[in-house]
Enzyme design. Structure first.
Site, mmCIF file in Angstrom:
data_model
loop_
_atom_site.group_PDB
_atom_site.id
_atom_site.type_symbol
_atom_site.label_atom_id
_atom_site.label_comp_id
_atom_site.label_asym_id
_atom_site.label_seq_id
_atom_site.Cartn_x
_atom_site.Cartn_y
_atom_site.Cartn_z
ATOM 1 N N LYS A 1 43.144 14.871 -12.461
ATOM 2 C CA LYS A 1 44.470 15.311 -11.981
ATOM 3 C C LYS A 1 44.381 15.910 -10.582
ATOM 4 O O LYS A 1 45.352 16.403 -10.033
ATOM 5 C CB LYS A 1 45.037 16.371 -12.948
ATOM 6 C CG LYS A 1 45.496 15.815 -14.283
ATOM 7 C CD LYS A 1 45.795 16.887 -15.305
ATOM 8 C CE LYS A 1 46.789 17.891 -14.900
ATOM 9 N NZ LYS A 1 47.110 18.864 -15.982
ATOM 10 N N LYS B 1 43.054 18.668 -9.765
ATOM 11 C CA LYS B 1 43.324 20.111 -9.848
ATOM 12 C C LYS B 1 42.002 20.840 -10.055
ATOM 13 O O LYS B 1 41.120 20.349 -10.760
ATOM 14 C CB LYS B 1 44.257 20.429 -11.016
ATOM 15 C CG LYS B 1 45.696 20.028 -10.788
ATOM 16 C CD LYS B 1 46.604 20.619 -11.879
ATOM 17 C CE LYS B 1 47.728 21.409 -11.280
ATOM 18 N NZ LYS B 1 48.679 21.942 -12.264
HETATM 19 N N1 C2G Z 1 56.037 24.914 -14.835
HETATM 20 C C1 C2G Z 1 57.321 25.453 -14.704
HETATM 21 N N2 C2G Z 1 57.598 26.262 -13.665
HETATM 22 C C2 C2G Z 1 56.639 26.569 -12.748
HETATM 23 C C3 C2G Z 1 55.340 26.035 -12.883
HETATM 24 C C4 C2G Z 1 55.056 25.208 -13.951
HETATM 25 O O1 C2G Z 1 58.216 25.165 -15.538
HETATM 26 N N3 C2G Z 1 56.963 27.400 -11.725
HETATM 27 C C5 C2G Z 1 55.777 24.021 -15.981
HETATM 28 C C6 C2G Z 1 55.358 22.623 -15.549
HETATM 29 O O2 C2G Z 1 56.523 21.837 -15.274
HETATM 30 C C7 C2G Z 1 54.595 22.128 -16.775
HETATM 31 C C8 C2G Z 1 53.975 23.427 -17.343
HETATM 32 O O3 C2G Z 1 54.683 24.530 -16.727
HETATM 33 O O4 C2G Z 1 55.500 21.586 -17.732
HETATM 34 C C9 C2G Z 1 52.501 23.543 -17.036
HETATM 35 O O5 C2G Z 1 52.324 23.479 -15.628
HETATM 36 P P1 C2G Z 1 50.907 22.964 -15.077
HETATM 37 O O6 C2G Z 1 49.823 23.727 -15.734
HETATM 38 O O7 C2G Z 1 50.986 22.893 -13.595
HETATM 39 O O8 C2G Z 1 50.904 21.482 -15.686
HETATM 40 P P2 C2G Z 1 50.517 20.120 -14.932
HETATM 41 O O9 C2G Z 1 49.291 20.300 -14.127
HETATM 42 O O10 C2G Z 1 51.763 19.642 -14.301
HETATM 43 O O11 C2G Z 1 50.067 19.183 -16.170
HETATM 44 O O12 C2G Z 1 49.989 15.323 -18.880
HETATM 45 C C10 C2G Z 1 50.802 16.291 -18.252
HETATM 46 C C11 C2G Z 1 49.990 17.178 -17.338
HETATM 47 O O13 C2G Z 1 48.864 17.701 -18.018
HETATM 48 C C12 C2G Z 1 50.874 18.273 -16.770
#
Ligand code: C2G
Length: 132
Positions: A44, A46
């Site tokens: 990803k 990350k």
């Molecule tokens: N999120 C949110 N508001 C933020 C930051 C994050 O609503 N200010 C939500 C994201 O939209 C996501 C969840 O929190 O639904 C987790 O965020 P991340 O850990 O950044 O997830 P991500 O890396 O986008 O992984 O297969 C799907 C992926 O694993 C998603």
């Protein structure tokens, strides 16, 4: 029992994550989180501060979360939905439309992201404070 699933890295937990988990849980009775493994985060592009083991401990301590499973690849969602009899798949709307194929297996809900807050922003604040 109505089961909800969502996925993410959930590094350096913040208000945005909690808002998402709280609203996801409110859509059912049982919330499963597919937590991205360290290896999957490489795919990803990350680099979480916290390793999977620690991120899992933190998530398991949140009252909205009923179960944490590992997210190891992009393709596992359908298998997870079937295996866990999931009724609702939830993601923040930064993923709007990206998982619509899952509508063949369960309800798909994209929730409004919490503005401003982000792990990247938190990391930047931490680094700025350390460098002061
Ligand atoms: N999120 C949110 N508001 C933020 C930051 C994050 O609503 N200010 C939500 C994201 O939209 C996501 C969840 O929190 O639904 C987790 O965020 P991340 O850990 O950044 O997830 P991500 O890396 O986008 O992984 O297969 C799907 C992926 O694993 C998603």
């Amino acid at each position: 029992m109505k089961k909800v699933i969502t996925y993410g890295t959930y590094d350096l937990l913040h208000e945005g994550h909690i808002n998402l988990l709280k609203r996801a849980k409110a859509l059912g009775d049982y919330l499963i989180v597919g937590l991205s493994t360290d290896e999957f985060n490489v795919l990803k592009h990350k680099e979480p501060f916290l390793p999977y083991k620690q991120r899992k401990i933190v998530l398991n301590a949140i009252k909205y979360v009923d179960e944490v499973i590992s997210e190891e690849n992009w393709e596992q969602k359908v298998l997870d939905i079937k295996k866990h009899n999931v009724d609702v798949f939830v993601m923040g709307n930064d993923w709007e439309g990206k998982f619509n194929e899952l509508k063949n297996y369960c309800e798909v809900v994209y929730l409004q992201r919490t503005p401003i807050v982000s792990t990247t922003g938190l990391k930047r604040n931490i680094i700025d404070k350390i460098e002061k």
